[in-house]
Design an enzyme around this catalytic site. Structure first.
Site, PDB file in Angstrom:
ATOM      1  N   GLU A 179      -6.193  21.879 -25.234  1.00 58.39           N
ATOM      2  CA  GLU A 179      -5.382  21.434 -24.089  1.00 58.39           C
ATOM      3  C   GLU A 179      -3.889  21.583 -24.299  1.00 58.39           C
ATOM      4  OE1 GLU A 179      -8.617  18.068 -23.539  1.00 58.39           O
ATOM      5  OE2 GLU A 179      -7.836  19.086 -25.266  1.00 58.39           O
ATOM      6  N   ASP A 217     -10.931  18.082 -25.562  1.00 57.42           N
ATOM      7  CA  ASP A 217     -11.345  16.776 -26.077  1.00 57.42           C
ATOM      8  C   ASP A 217     -12.798  16.464 -25.718  1.00 57.42           C
ATOM      9  OD1 ASP A 217      -8.846  16.319 -27.125  1.00 57.42           O
ATOM     10  OD2 ASP A 217      -8.114  15.319 -25.324  1.00 57.42           O
ATOM     11  N   ASP A 233     -14.536  14.106 -24.312  1.00 54.28           N
ATOM     12  CA  ASP A 233     -14.794  13.023 -23.373  1.00 54.28           C
ATOM     13  C   ASP A 233     -15.039  13.682 -22.021  1.00 54.28           C
ATOM     14  OD1 ASP A 233     -12.288  13.835 -22.579  1.00 54.28           O
ATOM     15  OD2 ASP A 233     -11.258  12.019 -23.220  1.00 54.28           O
ATOM     16  N   GLU A 283     -13.234  13.970 -19.379  1.00 54.01           N
ATOM     17  CA  GLU A 283     -12.116  14.780 -18.907  1.00 54.01           C
ATOM     18  C   GLU A 283     -12.059  16.101 -19.661  1.00 54.01           C
ATOM     19  OE1 GLU A 283      -9.284  14.419 -15.826  1.00 54.01           O
ATOM     20  OE2 GLU A 283     -10.777  12.999 -16.523  1.00 54.01           O
ATOM     21  N   TYR A 336      -8.876  10.643 -32.599  1.00 52.85           N
ATOM     22  CA  TYR A 336      -8.743  10.653 -31.143  1.00 52.85           C
ATOM     23  C   TYR A 336      -8.484   9.254 -30.608  1.00 52.85           C
ATOM     24  CZ  TYR A 336      -9.665  12.175 -26.362  1.00 52.85           C
ATOM     25  OH  TYR A 336      -9.538  12.471 -25.034  1.00 52.85           O
ATOM     26  N   ARG A 381      -8.543   8.063 -27.377  1.00 52.78           N
ATOM     27  CA  ARG A 381      -9.242   7.538 -26.196  1.00 52.78           C
ATOM     28  C   ARG A 381     -10.683   7.261 -26.601  1.00 52.78           C
ATOM     29  NH1 ARG A 381      -5.842  11.546 -24.044  1.00 52.78           N
ATOM     30  NH2 ARG A 381      -4.258  10.670 -22.658  1.00 52.78           N
ATOM     31  N   HIS A 416     -16.944   8.577 -30.123  1.00 48.80           N
ATOM     32  CA  HIS A 416     -15.889   8.788 -31.107  1.00 48.80           C
ATOM     33  C   HIS A 416     -15.892   7.669 -32.147  1.00 48.80           C
ATOM     34  CE1 HIS A 416     -14.471  11.822 -28.442  1.00 48.80           C
ATOM     35  NE2 HIS A 416     -14.093  10.976 -27.505  1.00 48.80           N
TER      36      HIS A 416
END
Length: 970
Positions: free
Chosen positions: A64, A151, A153, A155, A380, A382, A427
């Site tokens: 990203e 990532d 997740d 998103e 990470y 989040r 995570h």
């Protein structure tokens, strides 16, 4: 997502089409054909057939952010090319300009979602991302393998899917690469063990995006029409606003109750250690003495028969009755004390603790954590998890042994189970990256990054330390008062005999009245029946306090406890409700604006289900079910929008609202109806209005006054409203004539607060301006005198001239009182000093080194890291026209939706790249003299336009012929 939905994107039979795209045995729509070409969880192919004659090429890895790309590229080596997507590469249309002509005339074109056909989203690539997509496609042409390393997740999974759908790789394997920390071992392991795109996670993210679009785009127009233009509604942001408004309503209903108690200091005797110790009155004649928690919101005792309510006279009378009382120890109760370590950080606990200890907003915390993660310092950020990997546990235990000694290390590693009911990601907790931890001093970090890393490091290490142990003691001391009443005092203490993890880390608290976990109070060793004497006894009065306003930390805690929203979105939610003007900060407290009251009234009356706490929490569970493949995205969206037998859908609500009285939505009574005062939310802000009395025939106009923007709703009492009505903005109170100028001096209440000014005569010269000065904070319009006004009008005041002949003045500015000498400004600590400070005092202030802030050289507001293109440090600065980012060579102004708190390195890199693409700034030339006639200017402009057209035509011809030549050559 159910299997029926899988069939839409994952056909049972795959074939490679002539263009490299797969086709199925059944006929498919254009949208389905596009989707079917993508890998999915159940049967996604690794790519089309391998080309036997492919040349040796690189492996393309897409992440990203540019920072992450630089870091990962260094770990993977020359066989890999690592490039960033710079966040999302496409989304639903954000404006009419972004909406393609193909859907503009569709009934659902405004939404960007086909609500009539399975809520199919229509995605577009933003204009500022098209050049970057072209760059990625060019890199993909020479690649023999594609790794989507966004990532892990929802998103990140969605970004990976969008990249794949947009890039459409042909003939090469596609891998989904995931990792939780950016270290060499983690990156190499991730590259060696890829997986497929998890389409259930993509479906869940898409469902969330569509839900939020339908909610915002359908409800917001109702607010524009009935409350105020420019407002917005959001599925979670509106509920977060409601929490803040509901808390303020509780404060507005609150009525203060007073109560008294007794504090005493007791003497344990010459052998006691410590000899003196404190105690508080516990009971009188067997009934406990009332404290704050015994009163309700209305200021009434909840159980009057169970407690003794002391007033001032009763408390002071009891003090007199205890002057000669002999006390004895009635009871001593000792218990062992044990406190276990706090779990490692997850997203919400990190945000809360960074707010308490470091004063960081949730948005800043996440921004700093993002940079730490991308640069390989932490895992990470989040995450809902509190678990640590075996390597992390080993690293933490090693540092405990090394830094604190083996006696602080428990025999076996500690494990922590997540308490989050709807935890979704797999995570680890947020911890220092790597298999061995760097101490904060070893990182080389500075500023906010150092402070946040240190917090994470301390919490992680402490989580693997021994419990804190000790003992608590509770003592009751009784005696008979002179009037015969039996009085008991209580005292409690805590002694920590082994601090354990508290040696490394102590969690902060949101309630200042609560003791920290490491707080100790020692009491002497007392035995039951022992005699003690009261060295002093005093009466103390107290008042109950209204419920505390939310801070960012406590609002995040409340959202999480109610299971509203996702922890990873809390920072942006709070930022949104502040930026939209629904909430503002007063210190650290979140205060709702009056417009938020108006919005909440409309939504509670007409969108009760959508604004309810229970519904919003339930939707999170539904999204989790979709992410787990147990629910169907389309079915849930249909029920939300179209409704069902059990609920009314959003579509029917927005089309069947009927007449809403906008005036009623914006009107709130102040005090009782008999007071006749209302607050109204107007187009230009809130104002109070004194309505006409019952005997008035309407000939007397209502009296109005603006409400200051920074006046909290719970402070707008009847008395305050009458004060505002007595001195409305624009109206003036005459103070008298200025003794020197003879001009009339008046006091006014303006938009930015109360001030005094001179009234210029009618024959004053054109352009003449009256002297004006704001009232000091210690002054008010009701009490300001002519003498005070005359003093205020001397500002700015010349203090004197320094040894170099430079004048020093004292001035009152937007940010408070200060001194000014040339371009050098220095803050002074009180407004009153503006009128009294001497030259000698001013020179002493200037003799001190400059403090950061007013008077300091312009310093960066924020450091973001190194730009991926120039490699130079990127910082945020404040300029003449607002905040901007710069890498030292190019400057880029922050856009409307960008803030200093929320700006990230990725966004800054994007803005700087846009600026680079425009080329270097033009040098300003000498200004030519103006032409004497407009005709000459027009003639010149016309000639210039004609020349421009001619040049453009010539360029077009050249371009066309060049294209033909290139085609022929090819």
């Amino acid at each position: 997502m159910g299997r029926a939905a899988d069939d839409r994107r994952c056909p049972s039979v795959w074939h490679a089409g002539g263009d490299g795209a797969p086709t199925s045995d059944r006929a498919t729509s254009a949208r389905e054909s596009q989707v079917l070409a993508l890998p999915c969880r159940r049967s996604a192919p690794r790519g089309a057939q391998e080309s036997k004659e492919r040349k040796v090429a690189h492996k393309l890895v897409i992440v990203e952010s540019p920072t992450k790309a630089t870091k990962i590229g260094g770990y993977l080596g020359p066989d890999y090319v690592v490039e960033s997507s710079i966040g999302h590469i496409r989304d639903l249309p954000q404006s009419a300009a972004d909406t393609p002509a193909a859907i503009k005339d569709k009934p659902w074109g405004r939404l960007g979602v086909d609500v009539d056909h399975d809520f199919e989203p229509f995605y577009v690539v933003p204009r500022d991302k098209k050049s970057h997509i072209a760059k990625l496609k060019k890199l993909l042409k020479d690649a023999d393998e594609l790794f989507l390393a966004t990532d892990e997740d929802r998103e990140g999974e969605a970004i990976a899917w969008h990249l794949l759908d947009e890039l459409k790789p042909k003939g090469i394997p596609v891998r989904r690469m995931v990792f939780h920390e950016i270290t060499e071992s983690a990156i190499r392991e991730a590259a060696a063990n890829p997986r497929e795109i998890d389409m259930d996670l993509v479906e869940a993210q898409e469902a969330r995006r569509i839900l939020d679009r339908l909610y915002g785009y359908e409800v917001s127009p109702v607010l524009w029409k009935k409350v105020m233009s420019g407002l917005s509604a959001g599925r979670v942001q509106s509920v977060a606003t409601r929490l803040v408004v509901d808390r303020e309503k509780e404060r507005m209903k609150f009525r203060v109750a007073s109560y008294w108690d007794l504090d005493a200091t007791f003497d344990g005797g010459a052998t006691a250690d410590p000899r003196m110790f404190p105690a508080k009155l516990h009971s009188v004649d067997g009934k406990r003495v009332a404290r704050g928690s015994d009163f309700d919101q209305a200021g009434q005792l909840k159980s009057a028969d169970k407690v003794v309510h002391l007033d001032r006279s009763g408390a002071e009378g009891l003090v007199d009755a205890l002057r000669d009382t002999a006390f004895e120890v009635r009871s001593v109760e000792s218990k062992p004390y044990r406190r276990s370590p706090y779990a490692p950080f997850r997203t919400t606990t990190l945000q809360q603790e960074a707010g308490r200890k470091l004063g960081m907003s949730a948005q800043v915390t996440m921004s700093v954590a993002q940079r730490l993660y991308e640069n390989g310092f932490i895992t990470y950020m989040r995450t809902d998890s509190t678990t640590l990997s075996g390597a992390a546990v080993g690293a933490a235990r090693d540092q405990v042994r090394e830094l604190y000694g083996a006696e602080y290390l428990p025999d076996s590693p500690r494990t922590y189970a997540s308490k989050v009911k709807n935890a979704q990601e797999a995570h680890e907790a947020i911890r220092p990256a790597g298999e061995t931890f760097k101490t904060p001093a070893e990182t080389g970090l500075r500023g906010d990054q150092f402070r946040l890393y240190e917090l994470i490091w301390m919490r992680t290490v402490a989580s693997q330390m021994k419990d804190a142990v000790g003992h608590t003691v509770s003592v009751r001391l009784g005696g008979a008062a002179a009037d015969g009443r039996d009085v008991v005092f209580g005292s409690s203490g805590r002694v920590i005999t082994f601090h354990g993890f508290l040696k490394a880390y102590v969690e902060g608290t949101d309630d200042a009245s609560k003791q920290r976990d490491d707080a100790e109070t020692r009491l002497p060793e007392l035995v039951e029946g022992a005699a003690v004497s009261a060295a002093s006894v005093s009466a103390n009065g107290h008042e109950t306090k209204p419920p505390s306003r939310f801070t960012e930390a406590t609002l995040i805690k409340e959202l999480e406890e109610r299971e509203i929203g996702r922890p990873s979105t809390y920072a942006s939610i709070i930022s949104t409700i502040i930026n939209r003007g629904y909430v503002y900060k007063k210190g650290t407290a979140l205060v709702p604006a009056w417009v938020a009251f108006s919005v909440m009234r409309l939504m509670e009356e007409h969108f009760g289900r959508q604004i309810s706490y229970e519904f919003t929490a339930e939707m999170e569970k539904v999204l989790d079910e979709i992410a787990g493949g147990r629910r169907n995205r389309v079915d849930e969206l249909k029920e939300f929008y179209n409704g069902s037998d059990r609920i009314t859908g959003l579509k029917e609500l927005v089309t069947g609202l009927g007449d809403i009285d906008a005036r009623e939505m914006a009107t709130f009574p102040i005090g009782e109806p008999a007071d006749g005062i209302h607050l109204r939310v107007g187009r230009y802000g809130p104002y109070v209005e004194e309505v006409a009395g019952p005997d008035d025939d309407g000939s007397v106009p209502a009296k109005r006054a603006n409400v200051p923007d920074d006046l909290p709703p719970d402070e707008l009492t009847v008395a305050k409203a009458k004060e505002l009505l007595a001195n409305p903005a624009g109206e003036e109170a005459v103070l008298g004539e200025h003794p020197e100028t003879g001009l009339v001096v008046v006091a006014k209440n303006g938009r930015f607060g109360p001030y005094v000014t001179e009234v210029l005569p009618e024959d004053a010269k054109k352009g003449a301006k009256p002297r004006t000065a704001s009232l000091f904070k210690s002054m008010s319009l009701d009490t300001v005198t002519l003498d005070q006004a005359v003093q205020l009008l001397t500002l700015p005041r010349v203090v004197g001239v320094d040894a170099e002949g430079v004048e020093i003045t004292a001035q009152n500015g937007r940010f408070g009182p200060y001194l000014k000498k040339g371009t050098d400004s220095r803050t002074i600590d009180s407004e009153e000093k503006l009128l009294t400070i001497t030259l000698e005092e001013a020179e002493k202030i200037y003799a001190q080194p400059k403090a950061r802030g007013r008077g300091a050289a312009t310093a960066p507001l924020k450091e973001l890291g190194n730009d991926p293109v120039s490699g130079q440090p990127v910082v945020v600065k404040a300029g003449r026209f607002g905040e901007y980012v710069t890498d030292g060579e190019y400057n880029a102004t922050l856009r409307k939706d960008d803030t200093v708190e929320s700006i990230t390195l990725e966004r800054a890199a994007e803005l700087l790249q846009e600026r680079r693409d425009k080329g270097p700034a033009k040098k300003g030339g000498k200004k030519t003299a103006k032409k004497s006639t407009k005709k000459a200017t027009a003639k010149k402009t016309t000639a210039k336009k004609a020349a421009t057209k001619k040049t453009a035509a010539k360029k077009a011809t050249t371009k066309k012929s060049t294209a033909k030549k290139t085609t022929a050559s090819t």
